[in-house]
Design a protein around this motif. Structure first.
Motif, PDB file in Angstrom:
ATOM      1  N   ARG A 142     -48.685 -10.124  85.590  1.00  0.00           N
ATOM      2  CA  ARG A 142     -48.964  -9.627  87.120  1.00  0.00           C
ATOM      3  C   ARG A 142     -50.360  -8.765  86.917  1.00  0.00           C
ATOM      4  N   ASP A 143     -50.394  -8.203  85.891  1.00  0.00           N
ATOM      5  CA  ASP A 143     -51.720  -7.320  85.543  1.00  0.00           C
ATOM      6  C   ASP A 143     -53.046  -8.191  85.631  1.00  0.00           C
ATOM      7  N   GLN A 166     -53.252 -11.364  86.476  1.00  0.00           N
ATOM      8  CA  GLN A 166     -53.546 -12.150  87.533  1.00  0.00           C
ATOM      9  C   GLN A 166     -54.240 -11.059  88.553  1.00  0.00           C
ATOM     10  N   SER A 167     -53.937  -9.694  88.471  1.00  0.00           N
ATOM     11  CA  SER A 167     -54.692  -8.727  89.533  1.00  0.00           C
ATOM     12  C   SER A 167     -56.157  -8.641  88.929  1.00  0.00           C
ATOM     13  N   SER A 191     -43.978 -10.431  82.054  1.00  0.00           N
ATOM     14  CA  SER A 191     -44.102 -10.799  83.178  1.00  0.00           C
ATOM     15  C   SER A 191     -44.975  -9.775  84.018  1.00  0.00           C
TER      16      SER A 191
END
Length: 501
Positions: free
Chosen positions: A313-314, A316-317, A309
């Motif tokens: 997130r990383d 996506q950033s 997860s």
């Protein structure tokens, strides 16, 4: 009685004894001074001899004095001759010095050397925009010159001469002499016009004026003089020739600038296209990595689920950043005026408060900064501010126009160096509401370390922090830059690891 006789006898004996003694002494003296028979005669003789000797010595002294006087007269004459020659040499030296000074002045006027550029800056006389206009005006001036020569107005004579009572012969002689001085003057003018350069225009004007005066002095013998109007036409030709050459140079410089701008735009476009392709490829890699992570996440449980997860997130950033870079690269490729305006300095090369204000269309503007700090300068440049703008040339021109009077090179404004305080640059940026953050202290790491090494060797600095506070600030800046580099390197390594994962 007897006693008396005895006394008389004794007295007589005494007298006789005295007489004998005196006689014996006289004999002795006579034998001693036998050579001196007559004292008066000897004295007279000695006086005569002495007087003769004195007369001889006086005559010798008189002759010697006469010789000395003659020698003194000859020496005095020689000294006077030497003094006259000395005065003559001094007079000749003074004349030579005056001639040398005059020749030196004329030589400087002819040569127009850089050392004598202070003679006077040339002031443009014409305001033509194209070389064709200059050439047209030169043709008009040349026609006026020919007309003055043809009408006899270029040179005139005040007195009519006759030769052996023949007026026509006198007139012919004057015309020939007039042609001669016109040829001499035109030759001087042609030589000046041929030699005129950017640093000798005023000198060549002075040369023509001096030639005009000198040739008119030669013509005084025949009462012939050049016309001032003709001189002004030759000066006009000189000025037109010079300004035409300057206009051609200006056009050539502008064409070169345009070619360089076109090359820069082409290079920027190519870089933007490459950056767009790289950004799209990177975006694609992040999308694929994100899809794989989502698939793995669906199968993961517990700690693996949490780890995946966080990784998602990383990713996506980073995907958002890659998409932003792709959009920016695409906009740069589509907009030819978009770019970066920068404010940089180079203390070690140009000193304090000298800034270069320029622009670049490169996707990575620091490439341009590093390029400027190449082999042409001893130290790299430091960036004080940089801003992206859709009309970078317009913003750059606004900065240049605002600080035009502070330009280091007042002749060539394209050099883009300005002697101005950074606070003034910051104030102008605020006036235009530009999102520019200014770094007031230049790192100048190579330069300051070089100065520190000179101080350690005892050779001394050229420019260095003037106070302990400034020195501490420099040290703090160096530490900050080092930390930023280390942080940047760590982040890049992490990004590569995530992409590979």
């Amino acid at each position: 009685m007897v006693m008396i006789v005895v006394g008389l006898a004794v007295a007589l004996l005494v007298v006789v004894a005295l007489l004998v003694r005196s006689h014996m002494r006289a004999i002795s003296e006579r034998s001693r001074f036998a050579a001196i028979v007559d004292v008066d005669a000897e004295v007279a003789r000695l006086r005569t001899s002495a007087m003769d000797e004195v007369a001889r010595l006086r005559a010798a002294a008189t002759a010697e004095l006469s010789n000395v006087k003659q020698e003194a007269e000859r020496a005095r004459a020689a000294v006077q001759q030497q003094m006259a020659q000395h005065d003559q040499v001094i007079a000749q030296a003074n004349r030579a010095r005056g001639e040398l000074s005059q020749l030196s002045t004329e030589l400087r006027s002819v040569e127009g050397s850089l050392e004598d550029i202070s003679f006077g800056l040339y002031k443009p006389q014409y305001n033509f925009d194209t070389p064709e206009q200059f050439k047209k005006e030169m043709g008009r001036v040349f026609e006026q010159q020919k007309e003055m020569v043809r009408d006899g107005k270029a040179a005139s004579f005040a007195v009519s001469w006759t030769i052996n009572g023949n007026t026509r012969e006198g007139e012919r002689m004057q015309k020939q002499y007039t042609k001669l001085i016109l040829r001499a003057f035109n030759g001087e003018c042609d030589a000046a016009i041929a030699k005129v350069t950017w640093n000798s225009a005023s000198k060549m004007e002075e040369r023509i004026k001096k030639a005009f005066v000198a040739i008119n002095k030669l013509g005084e013998v025949m009462s012939i003089s050049l016309s001032s109007a003709y001189r002004e036409l030759r000066l006009a030709e000189l000025r037109l020739e010079y300004e035409l050459a300057e206009k051609k140079k200006e056009i050539a410089d502008e064409q070169r600038r345009i070619r360089e701008q076109m090359k820069d735009e082409q290079r920027a476009l190519q870089e933007a296209e490459r950056a767009q392709a790289d950004a799209e490829a990177e975006e694609d890699r992040f999308l694929k990595a994100l899809d794989r992570a989502k698939v793995e996440l669906a199968k993961a449980r517990g700690e693996d689920h949490n780890r995946l997860s966080a990784k998602i997130r990383d990713l996506q950033s980073q995907l958002v950043d890659a998409q932003a870079r792709s959009v920016r690269a695409k906009s740069l490729a589509e907009m030819t005026k978009a770019g970066y305006v920068y404010v940089i300095s180079n203390i070690g090369s140009f000193g304090e408060n000298v800034f270069k204000i320029g622009m670049t269309r490169r996707l990575e503007p620091m490439d341009r900064v590093r390029e400027l700090g190449g082999a042409s300068v001893p130290f790299p440049f430091d960036v004080h501010a940089m801003v992206y703008d859709d009309d970078a040339p317009g913003l750059e021109a606004a900065f240049h126009q605002r600080f035009k009077d502070r330009s280091v090179n007042l002749v060539n404004g394209r050099k883009e160096f300005f002697s101005v305080a950074i606070s003034e640059l910051e104030a102008f940026a605020k006036e235009r509401k530009l999102p520019m953050t200014f770094t007031k202290l230049a790192e100048a790491r190579d330069y300051r370390e070089s100065v520190a090494m000179r101080l350690a060797k005892g050779s001394g600095p050229t420019i260095f922090p003037s106070s302990a506070t400034e020195a501490l600030a420099v040290g703090s800046t160096l530490s900050k830059f080092s930390a930023d580099r280390a942080s940047s390197a760590t982040n890049s390594s992490a990004n590569r690891s995530q992409l590979e994962g």
